[in-house]
Design an enzyme around this catalytic site. Sequence first.
Site, PDB file in Angstrom:
ATOM      1  N   LYS A   1      -7.573  -1.195  -9.863  1.00  0.00           N
ATOM      2  CA  LYS A   1      -8.273  -1.871  -8.759  1.00  0.00           C
ATOM      3  C   LYS A   1      -9.487  -1.077  -8.319  1.00  0.00           C
ATOM      4  O   LYS A   1      -9.374   0.121  -8.040  1.00  0.00           O
ATOM      5  CB  LYS A   1      -7.340  -2.034  -7.556  1.00  0.00           C
ATOM      6  CG  LYS A   1      -8.000  -2.649  -6.315  1.00  0.00           C
ATOM      7  CD  LYS A   1      -6.993  -2.971  -5.228  1.00  0.00           C
ATOM      8  CE  LYS A   1      -7.676  -3.562  -4.000  1.00  0.00           C
ATOM      9  NZ  LYS A   1      -8.385  -2.557  -3.203  1.00  0.00           N
TER      10      LYS A   1
ATOM     11  N   TYR B   1      -1.996   5.445  -4.498  1.00  0.00           N
ATOM     12  CA  TYR B   1      -3.025   6.468  -4.342  1.00  0.00           C
ATOM     13  C   TYR B   1      -2.479   7.730  -4.971  1.00  0.00           C
ATOM     14  O   TYR B   1      -1.408   8.210  -4.579  1.00  0.00           O
ATOM     15  CB  TYR B   1      -3.329   6.723  -2.861  1.00  0.00           C
ATOM     16  CG  TYR B   1      -4.257   5.720  -2.221  1.00  0.00           C
ATOM     17  CD1 TYR B   1      -5.519   5.454  -2.754  1.00  0.00           C
ATOM     18  CD2 TYR B   1      -3.902   5.057  -1.049  1.00  0.00           C
ATOM     19  CE1 TYR B   1      -6.389   4.547  -2.159  1.00  0.00           C
ATOM     20  CE2 TYR B   1      -4.765   4.156  -0.442  1.00  0.00           C
ATOM     21  CZ  TYR B   1      -6.006   3.906  -1.005  1.00  0.00           C
ATOM     22  OH  TYR B   1      -6.858   3.012  -0.401  1.00  0.00           O
TER      23      TYR B   1
ATOM     24  N   HIS C   1     -13.536  -2.697  -2.506  1.00  0.00           N
ATOM     25  CA  HIS C   1     -12.671  -2.216  -1.424  1.00  0.00           C
ATOM     26  C   HIS C   1     -13.081  -2.861  -0.095  1.00  0.00           C
ATOM     27  O   HIS C   1     -13.114  -2.209   0.950  1.00  0.00           O
ATOM     28  CB  HIS C   1     -12.769  -0.689  -1.343  1.00  0.00           C
ATOM     29  CG  HIS C   1     -11.497   0.000  -0.902  1.00  0.00           C
ATOM     30  ND1 HIS C   1     -10.837   0.921  -1.669  1.00  0.00           N
ATOM     31  CD2 HIS C   1     -10.766  -0.116   0.233  1.00  0.00           C
ATOM     32  CE1 HIS C   1      -9.766   1.373  -1.010  1.00  0.00           C
ATOM     33  NE2 HIS C   1      -9.704   0.745   0.145  1.00  0.00           N
TER      34      HIS C   1
ATOM     35  N   THR D   1      -5.504   2.320  -7.292  1.00  0.00           N
ATOM     36  CA  THR D   1      -6.819   2.226  -6.656  1.00  0.00           C
ATOM     37  C   THR D   1      -7.709   3.336  -7.188  1.00  0.00           C
ATOM     38  O   THR D   1      -7.355   4.517  -7.042  1.00  0.00           O
ATOM     39  CB  THR D   1      -6.696   2.325  -5.135  1.00  0.00           C
ATOM     40  OG1 THR D   1      -5.891   1.234  -4.680  1.00  0.00           O
ATOM     41  CG2 THR D   1      -8.052   2.264  -4.464  1.00  0.00           C
TER      42      THR D   1
ATOM     43  N   SER E   1       0.823  -1.204   0.000  1.00  0.00           N
ATOM     44  CA  SER E   1       0.000   0.000   0.000  1.00  0.00           C
ATOM     45  C   SER E   1       0.856   1.253   0.000  1.00  0.00           C
ATOM     46  O   SER E   1       1.912   1.306   0.642  1.00  0.00           O
ATOM     47  CB  SER E   1      -0.899   0.003   1.238  1.00  0.00           C
ATOM     48  OG  SER E   1      -1.552   1.245   1.373  1.00  0.00           O
TER      49      SER E   1
END
Lengths: 372, 372, 372, 372
Positions: B245, B143, B269, B169, B110
């Site tokens: 995603k 992100y 999510h 994402t 992440s």
Amino acid sequence: MTAPIKPINLFEYETLAAKHLSQMALDYYASGAWDEITLRDNRAAFERYKLCPRMLVDVSRRDLSTTILGQSLQMPILIAPMAFQCLAHPEGEIATAKAAAKLGTVMVLSTLATKSLEEVALASKQTEQEASSIENRFWFQLYVHRDRGLTKALVERADEAGYRALCLTVDAPVLGRRERDRRNQFALPAGMELANLVTLTDLEIPYNPGESGLFTYFLEQLNPALTWKDLDWLQSISHLPLVVKGILRGDDAVRAVEHGARAVIVSNHGGRQLDGARASIDALSEVVASVGDKAEILVDGGIRRGTDILKALALGAKAVLLGRPVLWGLAVGGEAGVGHVLELLQDELDIAMALSGCAKLQDVDPSLVVRL
Amino acid sequence: MTAPIKPINLFEYETLAAKHLSQMALDYYASGAWDEITLRDNRAAFERYKLCPRMLVDVSRRDLSTTILGQSLQMPILIAPMAFQCLAHPEGEIATAKAAAKLGTVMVLSTLATKSLEEVALASKQTEQEASSIENRFWFQLYVHRDRGLTKALVERADEAGYRALCLTVDAPVLGRRERDRRNQFALPAGMELANLVTLTDLEIPYNPGESGLFTYFLEQLNPALTWKDLDWLQSISHLPLVVKGILRGDDAVRAVEHGARAVIVSNHGGRQLDGARASIDALSEVVASVGDKAEILVDGGIRRGTDILKALALGAKAVLLGRPVLWGLAVGGEAGVGHVLELLQDELDIAMALSGCAKLQDVDPSLVVRL
Amino acid sequence: MTAPIKPINLFEYETLAAKHLSQMALDYYASGAWDEITLRDNRAAFERYKLCPRMLVDVSRRDLSTTILGQSLQMPILIAPMAFQCLAHPEGEIATAKAAAKLGTVMVLSTLATKSLEEVALASKQTEQEASSIENRFWFQLYVHRDRGLTKALVERADEAGYRALCLTVDAPVLGRRERDRRNQFALPAGMELANLVTLTDLEIPYNPGESGLFTYFLEQLNPALTWKDLDWLQSISHLPLVVKGILRGDDAVRAVEHGARAVIVSNHGGRQLDGARASIDALSEVVASVGDKAEILVDGGIRRGTDILKALALGAKAVLLGRPVLWGLAVGGEAGVGHVLELLQDELDIAMALSGCAKLQDVDPSLVVRL
Amino acid sequence: MTAPIKPINLFEYETLAAKHLSQMALDYYASGAWDEITLRDNRAAFERYKLCPRMLVDVSRRDLSTTILGQSLQMPILIAPMAFQCLAHPEGEIATAKAAAKLGTVMVLSTLATKSLEEVALASKQTEQEASSIENRFWFQLYVHRDRGLTKALVERADEAGYRALCLTVDAPVLGRRERDRRNQFALPAGMELANLVTLTDLEIPYNPGESGLFTYFLEQLNPALTWKDLDWLQSISHLPLVVKGILRGDDAVRAVEHGARAVIVSNHGGRQLDGARASIDALSEVVASVGDKAEILVDGGIRRGTDILKALALGAKAVLLGRPVLWGLAVGGEAGVGHVLELLQDELDIAMALSGCAKLQDVDPSLVVRL
């Protein structure tokens, strides 16, 4: 952390409100007709629709404003007509009206208000003036009484006071059997009155042993012979745009439009009239398909989350009406409570739209929902 | 029998993990958005699909390996990107990366990791070297921040550190409303930081009274204006294959492919963004049908059993991503716990395939599932 | 009234049986694979089919007899193959065989019996002689072991002992994961043995810490490479009619018939193999439609009431197999218990047929059921 | 408020009745066959149909009257045949008959009444005379016994006593297995008798250890060989119009009409005969579509609310029959209790019709219901 925590959703308001209300008022607000099947189904039905959000749309600037009957609204959430709001808070309908005006949306005042339509209109206008947003965002909900003169007088007063639409409730030729009210022998507490009617007649909610006083009132005073033709009469006595509330069939919606309705509210009266009636969200598509763009379609019943509103918009509603949660806010915090309830829902809708790829209401289309 | 018994399925890990986590961390991991309808539906949806196993196929030698984006994987189970893994265990993302490397699958790191992408890459490579399986099975989840320079720097660092894909994402223009986090006023404990970002800026998860700090972070830092065109920009600054995603619609999957995505992850999510969104397994078929073989389709959301994976594969997914159970394993046993969670699921999938007449993943076909 | 009251339905036997069984035996009998979804769905599925009874048919004389593989049966209820019946009662499979013989139906003896196939055949024949109904109503269930010689020896012994069919279980290339057995580290108590195998080899259910011994046995001994071609081999070593048990797909049923199967048993192994597999009653129609009259179709899984059997017959099954309830009867009352369980179900079917306008099994047609 | 509050719906009568009945009587009235699936489904099925009310119809004068078999009824609610009403109240069937007569509807007297058909007819006629509404609104329910002479004698007595229809129960060639009755070894208390039969024979409900006496009675006395041809015989011995009760299939309804039935009652005998049979409301549409206007279609099973009746009428029933709630009223208050139960339901139907835009029964059309 020791300061009181504000509710963060409408369900928390529901829980809190129960502590501020008498049992009779709580039951009156909460109850549905007979076995309350429709009451529950109004909520359950929303879970039958699933969202299919669209990604990678620029949602940096969101706009929730809309126009209904030509009036600009800051959000597609109107306040549904609800009787006897002084049961929830001493300022009753006046507090509700101020909150609606401050947030730039429409309040629909009930014929059976505990504050007079003139007082409510005044409060609303003053609030709008403070916000420099003069729109007279208030409509008058009409119950047609057997006494046509009384009905006509109400309509004329509403017009004169600046109401911008007549919202005719058509699903109550008699009152639905709400068994909690019957057991409570529902009646208004001393000092509370039918503020719109006392000046015209000596009408009041009767005390009737073993019965809901409101049920008896409807039986005695309201006109169960009302038909579509009476819409023509209404339009002959008032130029106000006509909104028909309480439609659950496509053919009835078409009839409403043919008789002059500018907007139709798909509603089962919050599950309070005919128990077993379909959930309003389940009726919405049929009405939208039947009416097309000949009238604006609104819907109420079971709205508790921003995602509920998003589903309703995707199914073709122009806006929704919010009922019981407004009363919870009113009971908990008066005008501020109502305002916060509206803000919570507005915020939820705003986030739900962002997460669905909708920057404005026009971006919400039918492909956003599938029926499971 | 007095020795501690190892969990025999992922649900037992869930129960155990609750004892190792602070309430804030437990809530952060467990919660979904608003009423957590999608969170629950992700699980419930799997029961709507029933298996139709094929008999009397030689399944004496089973092979669960696959390739994704050209990389060989020992199992069709990737580790989903999840923020703040040090909340579960001091070694955080490093422990997870080692377990993934040891078992020959991909970890998606992440952006909001609590260990830096360089540390994680290093740990992963060392583990792979020990296992003589040099594949760099780690991807970087991105992100896109409002600060493009920061975003570009992240991408370049990931490329340099050996990450093999960028996993963008797309379902978080704002953060979903997770009410447990809001009540907990979620914030990172002292000593924990945004390890990928501290070296670039002074970004941190803010403390915001009455609000989730992460919600505030997203509002302030992430870019809600991202559109499909930004995929072109991403590809202009990095040669890494792009994985998108957070897709729940066929048309969005097609758009992703048209803008260069090599793989699409069907995901809501974990129910943490738009509550009411369809279960990811319910969206899978539509995406598969729309994309065909133009991209690899993965799916996450609610995977807890080998049979869930088998259903996802039968519906057309190339592999699945595993989320919360990895954190449960991490909380219970660090690297070993994550490894055991993966082994349990791998073993379940292996048995489920044997019982369905599938010796290898290519044998899994759509006829293995029916919708009830 | 002080005399013990006999159970009046199978559920009462289930409750009673729990008091007669060790926890390990109870769990072994009761459990399904993994989350036991298919176990529960086998029952729930029957409620999805509703009966449409036919009225005013002469049902004064009812006949429940049928023929399966040319053998006459007094009822369309066979006893499913079940391992280790001595766990329920010291006389184990012998008691079950006697009850079946007395009531004129077929018992299918498991390869993994705790009484030898010769003992069971003898007991069955003696009972039939007493009832002057010489039919050898016993079949042998076969697990094909890796050791072909052992498998061949079993088949030859069964033939010699008078078994009238080979019932090949095809849904167990590995054993399903029954987590209760795993937690119990399932093993046979001292003094209990694989009575069909001890004389051939030194095979036994191993004790394996942290694992079900039966799971390990399957892994080590059974042949997961079995294919349809092996049916040809089986027919080359035995003239016994072949029954294929464990089919859940129409195409597999067709393959079975093409490879010589005379009957097909639609079954998910009582929910004990692949959890998530469709309920057997839900798979029945597809199999019936695919096979037509080329083979006899039987079904098992969740049969607890005569109406369940009536539904299975209406959907096209020639008969059903009864599993766990036989063990409950055995645990409660040995041979008499098994007999009473069969009688209860026979009586229920008899009444259900009378109430549906069916005097004989041929009167049961597809129009008797609708799917809700 | 200290005066006893009258029940306001049928469910309150159910609760109250439990206090007035012996366990044996309570169980006898309440129970369904086997697992009571159909018993529950009769109720649940009504929730599967949703109402689509029509608005703005003049419903100021409502008329619930109808004609069945040419007889005028004040409401479309008949009293279903039910045995042994003296179990509920000393006046038994006489009290029920008086209530029916007073409210202008039909009572169907059971062959197995505890008051003789002559007494009941007399009570009914006297009550009608007091109300100046001479219609002989009573029908005789017939169980055809093995003893044809006895059956013929019953029919002739019914005709002579003024009964206006023969209601032949066709769904009971044997009695359904009601397990509560079996456990209770159901028998009539001392002093209660088969009032219609004692004068003809010495028939009584036998005491049979471990069995329901009524089950045994049916087995020994009733004719399970009855076929459609026997309808011709019945019509040869009586000119009374024939009503066939217990139909759940369209083809059976057609057969009934072809053999002279003037009315058909769609019924599963209150879930007391074949458990697993479809809910009667689910069978109604098929019967209506098959029969058209060649006979009058009635329905019973699970009617507890006026909206249930409205749904039945919308699906094509001419009227409904009310069963258990009549017994609850009888147990609580004798004739007055039965009358109040009928009045409650009549009032609910009246309101439901008003709220649906139906002023009279002919206004109720199929568009009022949708299946969810």
